[in-house]
Design an enzyme around this catalytic site. Sequence first.
Site, PDB file in Angstrom:
ATOM      1  CG  HIS A   1      -1.764  -1.235   1.314  1.00 41.97           C
ATOM      2  ND1 HIS A   1      -1.284  -2.468   1.719  1.00 41.97           N
ATOM      3  CD2 HIS A   1      -3.072  -1.419   1.011  1.00 41.97           C
ATOM      4  CE1 HIS A   1      -2.266  -3.347   1.672  1.00 41.97           C
ATOM      5  NE2 HIS A   1      -3.365  -2.745   1.246  1.00 41.97           N
TER       6      HIS A   1
ATOM      7  CG  HIS B   1      -6.037   1.371  -0.593  1.00 40.83           C
ATOM      8  ND1 HIS B   1      -6.220   1.856   0.676  1.00 40.83           N
ATOM      9  CD2 HIS B   1      -6.041   0.011  -0.478  1.00 40.83           C
ATOM     10  CE1 HIS B   1      -6.336   0.833   1.512  1.00 40.83           C
ATOM     11  NE2 HIS B   1      -6.234  -0.292   0.840  1.00 40.83           N
TER      12      HIS B   1
ATOM     13  CD  GLU C   1     -20.519  -7.133  24.757  1.00 37.02           C
ATOM     14  OE1 GLU C   1     -20.573  -6.371  23.763  1.00 37.02           O
ATOM     15  OE2 GLU C   1     -21.488  -7.322  25.516  1.00 37.02           O
TER      16      GLU C   1
ATOM     17  CG  HIS D   1     -28.835 -14.340  26.587  1.00 38.48           C
ATOM     18  ND1 HIS D   1     -29.539 -13.775  25.561  1.00 38.48           N
ATOM     19  CD2 HIS D   1     -28.497 -13.324  27.419  1.00 38.48           C
ATOM     20  CE1 HIS D   1     -29.636 -12.472  25.752  1.00 38.48           C
ATOM     21  NE2 HIS D   1     -29.005 -12.169  26.867  1.00 38.48           N
TER      22      HIS D   1
HETATM   23  C1  LIG Z   1     -11.670  -5.084   9.673  1.00 43.19           C
HETATM   24  C2  LIG Z   1     -11.083  -4.908   8.298  1.00 43.19           C
HETATM   25  N1  LIG Z   1     -11.888  -4.953   7.230  1.00 43.19           N
HETATM   26  C3  LIG Z   1     -11.382  -4.834   5.996  1.00 43.19           C
HETATM   27  C4  LIG Z   1     -10.043  -4.660   5.802  1.00 43.19           C
HETATM   28  C5  LIG Z   1      -9.470  -4.588   4.390  1.00 43.19           C
HETATM   29  N2  LIG Z   1      -9.026  -3.203   4.124  1.00 43.19           N
HETATM   30  C6  LIG Z   1      -7.740  -2.845   4.251  1.00 43.19           C
HETATM   31  S1  LIG Z   1      -7.503  -1.235   3.944  1.00 43.19           S
HETATM   32  C7  LIG Z   1      -9.114  -0.994   3.596  1.00 43.19           C
HETATM   33  C8  LIG Z   1      -9.610   0.364   3.212  1.00 43.19           C
HETATM   34  C9  LIG Z   1      -9.270   1.352   4.234  1.00 43.19           C
HETATM   35  O1  LIG Z   1      -9.523   2.642   3.804  1.00 43.19           O
HETATM   36  P1  LIG Z   1      -8.807   3.833   4.570  1.00 43.19           P
HETATM   37  O2  LIG Z   1      -8.870   3.634   6.009  1.00 43.19           O
HETATM   38  O3  LIG Z   1      -9.370   5.100   4.030  1.00 43.19           O
HETATM   39  O4  LIG Z   1      -7.305   3.673   4.157  1.00 43.19           O
HETATM   40  P2  LIG Z   1      -6.561   4.400   2.969  1.00 43.19           P
HETATM   41  O5  LIG Z   1      -7.322   4.096   1.725  1.00 43.19           O
HETATM   42  O6  LIG Z   1      -6.581   5.832   3.293  1.00 43.19           O
HETATM   43  O7  LIG Z   1      -5.211   3.782   2.991  1.00 43.19           O
HETATM   44  C10 LIG Z   1      -9.837  -2.176   3.735  1.00 43.19           C
HETATM   45  C11 LIG Z   1     -11.292  -2.307   3.497  1.00 43.19           C
HETATM   46  C12 LIG Z   1      -9.232  -4.615   6.942  1.00 43.19           C
HETATM   47  N3  LIG Z   1      -7.913  -4.469   6.865  1.00 43.19           N
HETATM   48  N4  LIG Z   1      -9.784  -4.695   8.168  1.00 43.19           N
END
Ligand SMILES: Cc1ncc(C[n+]2csc(CCOP(=O)(O)OP(=O)(O)O)c2C)c(N)n1
Length: 675
Positions: A38, A273, A422, A484
């Site tokens: 990234h 990204h 939680e 539960h």
């Molecule tokens: C809980 C979770 N869901 C999905 C992902 C997959 N994922 C990694 S980065 C991303 C997008 C994040 O967007 P943003 O926070 O705006 O990051 P940027 O594009 O600015 O790097 C996703 C969906 C993850 N790492 N964690």
Amino acid sequence: MSVAPAAAPSPSRTVTRLAIDTVRTLAMDAVQAAESGHPGTPMALAPLAYALYARHLRHDPSAPHWVDRDRFILSVGHASMLLYGTLHMAGYDLPLSEIRNFRQWGSKTPGHPEVHHTVGVETTTGPLGQGVANAVGFAVAEAHLAATFNRDGFAIVDHYTYFIAGDGCLMEGLSHEAASYAGHFGLGKLIGFFDDNRITIDGSTDLSCSDDAAKRFEAYGWHVLHVADVNDIASIDAAITAAKADTKRPTMIVTRTHIGFGSPNRQDSSKAHGEPLGKDEIALTKAVYGWDYPEPFTVPDEARVHWREQVAQRAVSHASWQTLWTSYAAAHPELAAEFERRMRGELRPEAAAAFPTFDAKSGAVASRASSGVVINAIASAIPQLIGGSADLAGSNLTVVKGAPFFTAQHAAGRNFEFGIREHGMGAIMNGMSLHGGIIPYGGTFLVFADYMRPSIRLAALMGVQAVYVFTHDSIGLGEDGPTHQPVEHLAALRCIPNLLVLRPADADEVAESWRIAVTHKLGPTALVLTRQKLAYFGKATEIRVGVPRGAYVLADVAQPAVVLMATGSEVEIALSARDLLAATGVAARVVSMPSFELFAQQDAGYRDSVLPRGVPRVAVEAAHPASWYRWVGDTGAIVGIDHFGASAPAPELYKRFGITAEKVADAARGVLLNK
Ligand SMILES: Cc1ncc(C[n+]2csc(CCOP(=O)(O)OP(=O)(O)O)c2C)c(N)n1
């Protein structure tokens, strides 16, 4: 000071720009070399990382574990190259060869930052939102330890916790559970940055989100500030200064950034990204930066020298803290020794003798109740054991009676009200534990372990010590019904690598399970406890030796024809089944098996002595049978539940669902017939 925008590179590039662009280009080059990763977010956030590590953080790369360092958490773990490039430039033991080796087998630069793997990484991040909640836990730990150990003139615990969250972190519910908690408890030394780049993987945030993040955080009681351009270092400086001036509220600094900053064809697009820019786009982007070095992974001497000079000034704080510590230790030697012991993760010597013994006079006791007795018995000998419940303290029996609660005004309190959060509780506990000096525990109903499972998984992955007090552990909770009543939860928890699951069967087993939990430092422990009362076995000596081995013979015969295995509340059922079998001339051994993980670690000799080869086995547990197949083998049988429960009194449910001594005896006769 403002860093010139990349679109108009200045011929008189400042050394600051060079220092920042080095982090940017390292990220671009590393992702390109790995052909994955990234690049865009590190390119955008490099000025912020520079501002933090070169201008604000109290840190010392030569002493990365210095206890009073400021903590930094990259909640956007996918932007790992931001952290690796920064740590490298700041002088941490992360050589350029590791940056070149980004995402490769055995490297110190895995795809997402991993604590205990890469120096300078405080927690493992990647699952979005976890880092934000971990940061809250770090700030809780700081506040608690400061209130406990600081004395007039000796603020030996006095550090900030910084984090960077992205759109993804803030879309996840977890960050808001934790933010709400942090606002309520006035964690004034928590400073977050929201990377407001309005881009996620699928495109613009407009696709799915129109929240006003600033207003959300204001509503949680945070101090909210804005930085209009992340390249404006002076404005970051001013925001951090303002954040520190507010000692009563956590601060969120909404920082406008541009993903893929400077890339002519990728900036502000989701293409920046999660994929390499490509060699051509890298060349174009480097030209925009005015970067004169054709070789990838170039670190200009000027940039390195500048970083090191800046960081050397940051590290002075370590030397002055050391002086403060020396005089604190002279003025308060006992406190100093206690602090050091806690930060080493050691228990006081008197802890071992603090565990209670039970006897038949106490009668039948629910294991949640004996757990409450144990917590109260060991509390004063184990002051670092602090925790509470997600609004079920009266059910989980997690309160240390008479001890103060952790509040904004009284951070030394040891009883915690996590609220009905939680997932937040699990992740906050991870931060508390990673900070050091604390063994956190948190309670909820076993069925809601699902709500915190991602944080449990990360605790196990990171190998952090944390204790989960999961009560109401089966259909035995009765009338609350199938919503539960956990069924698949035990099997599901047992599948998490490095999670120790203990389901004790009587009060002595509970005490022994707690002893294991507080001494098991390399991973979390789940204590699985009943709502309903359990008989007392009166086998303290056997239990003391047997529980740490995971399983032991509770009731034996000279030549067992069959072995009955059980955990928790079903051990009593196995004992009754043994009597039924004896009445019909079948000799059965009963094995109590509180922990599959501990038993699996024993040598084959011990395992065979408990579960002799060739003797058929029957397991009984009021839970899904999935995790038992290894132990019963091909010739065995499992009396369990592979469907949801129902709302009714517990004895009726056990009867209706066939978790009875008769059914176990029948199963035993069945396996003997088929032998
Ligand atoms: C809980 C979770 N869901 C999905 C992902 C997959 N994922 C990694 S980065 C991303 C997008 C994040 O967007 P943003 O926070 O705006 O990051 P940027 O594009 O600015 O790097 C996703 C969906 C993850 N790492 N964690």
